[in-house]
Design an enzyme around this catalytic site. Sequence first.
Site, PDB file in Angstrom:
ATOM      1  N   SER A 181       0.899  -1.202  -0.102  1.00  0.00           N
ATOM      2  CA  SER A 181       0.010   0.135   0.020  1.00  0.00           C
ATOM      3  C   SER A 181       0.582   1.064   0.036  1.00  0.00           C
ATOM      4  O   SER A 181       2.061   1.178   0.450  1.00  0.00           O
ATOM      5  CB  SER A 181      -0.994  -0.257   1.237  1.00  0.00           C
ATOM      6  OG  SER A 181      -0.036   0.262   2.516  1.00  0.00           O
ATOM      7  N   ASP A 182       0.330   2.337  -0.362  1.00  0.00           N
ATOM      8  CA  ASP A 182       0.916   3.481  -0.265  1.00  0.00           C
ATOM      9  C   ASP A 182       0.938   3.919   1.271  1.00  0.00           C
ATOM     10  O   ASP A 182       0.074   3.224   2.128  1.00  0.00           O
ATOM     11  CB  ASP A 182       0.291   4.584  -0.893  1.00  0.00           C
ATOM     12  CG  ASP A 182       1.393   5.875  -1.299  1.00  0.00           C
ATOM     13  OD1 ASP A 182       2.353   5.808  -0.395  1.00  0.00           O
ATOM     14  OD2 ASP A 182       1.173   6.620  -2.055  1.00  0.00           O
ATOM     15  N   TRP A 183       1.721   4.972   1.896  1.00  0.00           N
ATOM     16  CA  TRP A 183       1.847   4.800   3.279  1.00  0.00           C
ATOM     17  C   TRP A 183       0.331   5.431   3.975  1.00  0.00           C
ATOM     18  O   TRP A 183       0.074   6.646   3.728  1.00  0.00           O
ATOM     19  CB  TRP A 183       2.892   5.953   3.619  1.00  0.00           C
ATOM     20  CG  TRP A 183       4.194   5.026   3.800  1.00  0.00           C
ATOM     21  CD1 TRP A 183       5.098   5.036   4.838  1.00  0.00           C
ATOM     22  CD2 TRP A 183       4.758   4.258   2.953  1.00  0.00           C
ATOM     23  NE1 TRP A 183       6.320   4.510   4.672  1.00  0.00           N
ATOM     24  CE2 TRP A 183       6.007   3.627   3.710  1.00  0.00           C
ATOM     25  CE3 TRP A 183       4.584   3.502   1.702  1.00  0.00           C
ATOM     26  CZ2 TRP A 183       6.960   2.782   2.999  1.00  0.00           C
ATOM     27  CZ3 TRP A 183       5.298   2.551   1.252  1.00  0.00           C
ATOM     28  CH2 TRP A 183       6.698   2.183   1.924  1.00  0.00           C
TER      29      TRP A 183
END
Length: 722
Positions: A260-262
């Site tokens: 995932s992105d952060w």
Amino acid sequence: MKIKIPGIMLCAVLAGSSLNGVYAQTKPVNTDAKISAIIKKLTLEEKIAMVHANGLFSSAGVKRLGIPNLVSDDGPLGVREEVKPGWGSANLKTDSATFFPNGSALAATWNPDLAYRYGHDMGEEARARNKQVMLAPAFNIARTPLCGRTYEYYSEDPFLNARLAVASVKGIQSQHVAACVKHYAVNNQEVERGRVNVEVDERALREIYLPAFKASITEGEAWTIMSAYNKLRGVYCSENDYLLNQILKGEWEFKGLVMSDWGGTHSTVAAANNGLDLEMGSGEKYDTYYFAKPLLDSVKAGKVSVKVIDEKVRRVLWVMYKTSLSSNQPKGSIATPEHGKTAYDIASESIVLLKNDKHLLPLNTSNIKSIAVIGDNATHTFHLGGFGAGVKAKYEINALAGLKNRLGGIVNIKFAQGYWGKYAEPSPANHNGDDFNKSDPALVDEAVAAAKSTDMAILFVGANRDYESEGRDRKDLSLPFGEQTLIDAVTAANPNTIVVVVGGAPYDIGEIKKNNHTIVWSWYNGSENGNALADVLTGKINPSGKLPFTFPASLSQSPAHALGAYPGQNLQVEYKEGILVGYRWFDTKKIEPLYCFGYGLSYTNYKYDDLHTDKTVYTADDNITASIEVKNAGKVNGKETVQLYVNKSGSKVERAEKELKAFKKVYVAAGQAVTIKLKIPVKNLAYFDDSTKKWIVEPGKYKLLAGTSSRDIKQTANITIN
Ligand code: BGC
């Protein structure tokens, strides 16, 4: 939906010391079997620990089995410095790195060999810093010129994007470091990126927004991919079954890991079942992550199967066997002269000569005794700034230093500040951002005095990395910091004024184009920025950069803006322009931009001749080979990028006026001619048919257009597809 990991039969000779049996083998091993054996040994808790972050840039290994943490770090400008929880610098002395030119600079080189070297060298640095995953390259399509991350990304064209992405990925992974291609998908604006829902038709998705991702997976064989923050068709990209399971893991047979992105994960069960493998984030309470205790509970409650968890762990381990557990690992090296040379070569091929009406460039130093170097961007550095990834550069040569390096002792250089490039977030305290956009009369006067007292002025304006930033888009296309006032004053004071504009995205430089005879475009150009720029200005390097995106004459010309389809309403943005992104829109709608896609001048001029194809009639499985002669008709050697576009008239579906299908950068010595060959597989002429969900090569007549830019077409050839 069934997810398959195609058989992984990688045989590796694993030498070295034993870590509880994980890589103690000295005989060839079957990685697939090895991974299965490890999975059998793991407890459910250990598996869960492997699929969520345990640090800002890491996820857990399994100590008792000698499985290390999986450690990533940001690109794409180079390997990011070590940060503490909370993102502050760890203030180490060992993490200075090479600052590589930004994404749009790399794209302006139109040179995949340089993209490979960029990846290779950054991979070496990642190795030296013991990172297994580089969060790069980033290549979302430049749908709007305002996107705050345009400078990180490549271009508005899917083909140029794809060629550079594949080369970058291969370069990084040549060092046993995983590339993480990002942000998958349609993350084309920063405004409300964490909540906005993108509605895009299937054809535009397939033809414009996905090709570079597809190529980086199927050709580049990227080992990891990052899901984007936004939603696609109502579903967050991090839990989007269509994007992750069906397209990525199904159609493209992706074997690696989806992270995932952060902070971009929004659910446990949906994300786990719909294809996300690893949850990353900034919050430090790692056991509360969706993929931590909630995932364990969901497995126990039967909402997520152990099989689904095993599949994620398999992918994590697979990436480890490519990286930290691989055999023959390269040692890595950091901020070496070789890496500096790569940064220099990219920078020197990225600079775009926009206008040279009086042939003031290259500088004729026998006539010039003094130069006024004016503007904050002459001394500004760009390795850090704004929000998001930067590099603690081992060094960065600014423009003034570069000019002094090359001209010191020959020419008297006077510096004047001109303006301060200090961006401040719009707030009532700074009159909603107006303050930083005002010019400073005292600095303008000082600059005018310097320009008047010298033979020539070189004016450095444009943006910086505080002004262009992750997390926000620009409000408009105008030049910041009151620069136009300075430009007008200096130009009036000295007719020999050269304007160098620095930025990572299109700006409205219409006034400069109208009033100034000499304009150079430069970028956030890495550790060797100033040296490369000085070499272009003095003619040691003949400029060969070409714009990787259209510069509109006004924002309202640009497709998303013309259609009122940016930044959306009520957290919905509809990509109303469909496939007509960038030059596809301008050409089809016959709108004259300020500077077109692919534009860039040189100190020489090239003549094109004899465009022809190996055949005139092709079938769907053929490759078209086009040949063209490029002659350097001037007096200096140079590199030219031949761009081959295709036009399909009389199509039964909407078509862009032209689409880039091949390009090649070649060196041509003065007075010489070279013949180059460009290959286009006929299948690349297909359009995506919404109703049948198939790529269709339409039979009929096509026109090949060879140009030095998208609008300067020099030669055409006709072919027929049966
Ligand atoms: C960015 C990613 C980046 C990550 C870690 C996010 O905000 O969108 O590109 O890799 O942070 O720094």
